[in-house]
Motif scaffolding. Structure first.
Motif, PDB file in Angstrom:
ATOM      1  N   SER A  56       0.846  -1.198   0.000  1.00  0.00           N
ATOM      2  CA  SER A  56       0.000   0.000   0.000  1.00  0.00           C
ATOM      3  C   SER A  56       0.880   1.247   0.000  1.00  0.00           C
ATOM      4  O   SER A  56       0.512   2.273  -0.585  1.00  0.00           O
ATOM      5  CB  SER A  56      -0.968  -0.011   1.181  1.00  0.00           C
ATOM      6  N   ASP A  57       2.072   1.164   0.608  1.00  0.00           N
ATOM      7  CA  ASP A  57       3.011   2.292   0.588  1.00  0.00           C
ATOM      8  C   ASP A  57       3.431   2.611  -0.846  1.00  0.00           C
ATOM      9  O   ASP A  57       3.440   3.777  -1.260  1.00  0.00           O
ATOM     10  CB  ASP A  57       4.230   1.966   1.453  1.00  0.00           C
ATOM     11  N   ALA A  58       3.772   1.597  -1.620  1.00  0.00           N
ATOM     12  CA  ALA A  58       4.178   1.806  -3.013  1.00  0.00           C
ATOM     13  C   ALA A  58       3.037   2.409  -3.822  1.00  0.00           C
ATOM     14  O   ALA A  58       3.253   3.317  -4.643  1.00  0.00           O
ATOM     15  CB  ALA A  58       4.646   0.497  -3.638  1.00  0.00           C
ATOM     16  N   LEU A  59       1.821   1.923  -3.597  1.00  0.00           N
ATOM     17  CA  LEU A  59       0.657   2.464  -4.316  1.00  0.00           C
ATOM     18  C   LEU A  59       0.408   3.913  -3.936  1.00  0.00           C
ATOM     19  O   LEU A  59       0.103   4.751  -4.796  1.00  0.00           O
ATOM     20  CB  LEU A  59      -0.578   1.609  -4.045  1.00  0.00           C
ATOM     21  N   ASP A  60       0.555   4.232  -2.647  1.00  0.00           N
ATOM     22  CA  ASP A  60       0.364   5.616  -2.188  1.00  0.00           C
ATOM     23  C   ASP A  60       1.416   6.548  -2.785  1.00  0.00           C
ATOM     24  O   ASP A  60       1.104   7.659  -3.223  1.00  0.00           O
ATOM     25  CB  ASP A  60       0.410   5.695  -0.659  1.00  0.00           C
ATOM     26  N   VAL A  61       2.670   6.097  -2.800  1.00  0.00           N
ATOM     27  CA  VAL A  61       3.747   6.908  -3.368  1.00  0.00           C
ATOM     28  C   VAL A  61       3.502   7.121  -4.860  1.00  0.00           C
ATOM     29  O   VAL A  61       3.654   8.235  -5.379  1.00  0.00           O
ATOM     30  CB  VAL A  61       5.131   6.268  -3.109  1.00  0.00           C
ATOM     31  N   ALA A  62       3.103   6.067  -5.566  1.00  0.00           N
ATOM     32  CA  ALA A  62       2.828   6.185  -7.001  1.00  0.00           C
ATOM     33  C   ALA A  62       1.713   7.187  -7.261  1.00  0.00           C
ATOM     34  O   ALA A  62       1.828   8.034  -8.161  1.00  0.00           O
ATOM     35  CB  ALA A  62       2.459   4.820  -7.582  1.00  0.00           C
TER      36      ALA A  62
END
Length: 171
Positions: A56-62
């Motif tokens: 979810s961190d990667a999705l939020d950053v993206a």
């Protein structure tokens, strides 16, 4: 090989149509084409990152880093052959993006330590599994489709193969 999650930048409708014309030309010539991919999620795209899972961190950053930029202009040029050994390659078109977009993509990729490729070659795939001996014919079929093309990358999505779902993250 496990099916991979991916973050993808997609062209707007005009860009999708331009790429699909190239898929159609290859298909009509009896060559492999992304048009042969019958999945509902099949669309022209530039992969940002692929991995067995996306946090979810990667999705939020993206979403924060890339979604806030959309739409962005991309210049599509020439032709690339991708693939390792063996007699088959992927046929693709290289995509040139601004330095700002590239920096933001790299900022997203560092949040995905188990990514499939550790380098990034932005491209639009036209065909997978093309026999090397068919490359000259594919280039001939593409003809003037090989000319430089300007696209607007207008959306960011997440493909989740485990759930079989595409989620739009930004438009």
């Amino acid at each position: 090989m496990a099916r991979l999650h991916s973050l993808e930048l997609l062209p707007d409708e005009a860009g999708q149509a331009a790429v699909r014309r190239q898929w159609q030309a290859l298909h009509d010539a009896g060559l492999p084409s992304q048009l042969d991919h019958r999945g509902a999620s099949n669309a022209a795209h530039v992969s940002v990152v692929e991995a067995p899972a996306l946090s979810s961190d990667a999705l939020d950053v993206a979403t924060a880093r890339l979604g806030s930029l959309l739409p962005v202009t991309a210049v599509v040029g020439g032709v690339l052959l991708l693939g390792g050994g063996g007699g088959r390659v992927a046929l693709a078109r290289p995509v040139q993006l601004s330095d700002d977009v590239v920096r933001r993509v790299l900022a997203v990729r560092v949040h995905v330590p188990e990514r499939r490729h550790h380098g990034w070659v932005p491209h639009l795939t036209l065909a997978r599994g093309l026999d090397r001996s068919d490359v000259p014919r594919a280039l001939e079929v593409l003809g003037d489709h090989d000319a430089a093309l300007e696209l607007r990358l207008a959306s960011l999505r997440h493909w989740d193969p485990d759930a079989g779902e595409v989620t739009d993250l930004a438009r």
